[in-house]
Scaffold this motif. Structure first.
Motif, PDB file in Angstrom:
ATOM      1  N   GLU A  49     -77.531 -27.032 -30.604  1.00  0.00           N
ATOM      2  CA  GLU A  49     -77.574 -28.158 -31.536  1.00  0.00           C
ATOM      3  C   GLU A  49     -76.777 -29.317 -30.955  1.00  0.00           C
ATOM      4  OE1 GLU A  49     -73.945 -27.340 -34.626  1.00  0.00           O
ATOM      5  OE2 GLU A  49     -75.823 -26.291 -34.970  1.00  0.00           O
ATOM      6  N   GLY A  50     -76.965 -30.534 -31.475  1.00  0.00           N
ATOM      7  CA  GLY A  50     -76.333 -31.740 -30.949  1.00  0.00           C
ATOM      8  C   GLY A  50     -74.835 -31.820 -31.211  1.00  0.00           C
ATOM      9  N   PHE A  51     -74.212 -32.796 -30.602  1.00  0.00           N
ATOM     10  CA  PHE A  51     -72.772 -33.006 -30.702  1.00  0.00           C
ATOM     11  C   PHE A  51     -72.447 -34.461 -30.407  1.00  0.00           C
ATOM     12  CE2 PHE A  51     -68.584 -33.123 -28.619  1.00  0.00           C
ATOM     13  CZ  PHE A  51     -67.811 -32.529 -29.579  1.00  0.00           C
ATOM     14  N   ALA A  52     -71.539 -35.053 -31.193  1.00  0.00           N
ATOM     15  CA  ALA A  52     -71.121 -36.439 -30.963  1.00  0.00           C
ATOM     16  C   ALA A  52     -70.144 -36.514 -29.793  1.00  0.00           C
ATOM     17  CB  ALA A  52     -70.466 -36.995 -32.223  1.00  0.00           C
ATOM     18  N   MET A  53     -69.955 -37.707 -29.244  1.00  0.00           N
ATOM     19  CA  MET A  53     -69.016 -37.881 -28.142  1.00  0.00           C
ATOM     20  C   MET A  53     -67.591 -37.596 -28.609  1.00  0.00           C
ATOM     21  SD  MET A  53     -70.434 -41.105 -25.922  1.00  0.00           S
ATOM     22  CE  MET A  53     -69.557 -42.293 -26.857  1.00  0.00           C
ATOM     23  N   ALA A  54     -66.761 -37.157 -27.673  1.00  0.00           N
ATOM     24  CA  ALA A  54     -65.366 -36.877 -27.973  1.00  0.00           C
ATOM     25  C   ALA A  54     -64.648 -38.171 -28.342  1.00  0.00           C
ATOM     26  CB  ALA A  54     -64.691 -36.232 -26.772  1.00  0.00           C
ATOM     27  N   ALA A  55     -63.768 -38.108 -29.322  1.00  0.00           N
ATOM     28  CA  ALA A  55     -62.989 -39.272 -29.734  1.00  0.00           C
ATOM     29  C   ALA A  55     -61.911 -39.584 -28.696  1.00  0.00           C
ATOM     30  CB  ALA A  55     -62.346 -38.998 -31.092  1.00  0.00           C
ATOM     31  N   ASP A  56     -61.447 -40.836 -28.669  1.00  0.00           N
ATOM     32  CA  ASP A  56     -60.374 -41.223 -27.754  1.00  0.00           C
ATOM     33  C   ASP A  56     -59.128 -40.387 -28.004  1.00  0.00           C
ATOM     34  OD1 ASP A  56     -61.904 -43.174 -26.582  1.00  0.00           O
ATOM     35  OD2 ASP A  56     -61.123 -44.793 -27.835  1.00  0.00           O
ATOM     36  N   GLY A  57     -58.472 -39.978 -26.939  1.00  0.00           N
ATOM     37  CA  GLY A  57     -57.209 -39.274 -27.045  1.00  0.00           C
ATOM     38  C   GLY A  57     -57.303 -37.796 -27.376  1.00  0.00           C
TER      39      GLY A  57
END
Length: 80
Positions: A49-57
């Motif tokens: 399944e999909g996944f959003a980009m990792a957040a900063d930090g």
């Protein structure tokens, strides 16, 4: 052992093309480390399944293969 410690090591060999593909994906998704990128790709393959980009930090230890809780925390605020 705490939840963020990993007691097992998995060593793999990649061709230069495979490594380039992993590294390109890692940088496009802003993953904090190569290990985090490989764990995320493995998690995605297992869950398909999909996944959003990792957040900063976000730290490398926040990404796991079978426990998506770390990845969920990195998505906070990115899915609305």
């Amino acid at each position: 052992m705490s939840d963020l410690e990993r007691g097992e090591r998995l060593q793999i060999m990649l061709s230069s093309d495979e490594l380039r593909a992993v590294e390109d994906w890692r940088f496009q998704k802003r993953m904090p480390s190569r290990a985090a990128a490989v764990r995320e790709l493995l998690r995605r393959g297992l869950q398909a399944e999909g996944f959003a980009m990792a957040a900063d930090g976000v730290r490398s230890g926040r990404f796991g293969v079978v426990d998506p809780e770390g990845a969920e925390a990195s998505r906070a605020g990115s899915e609305e």
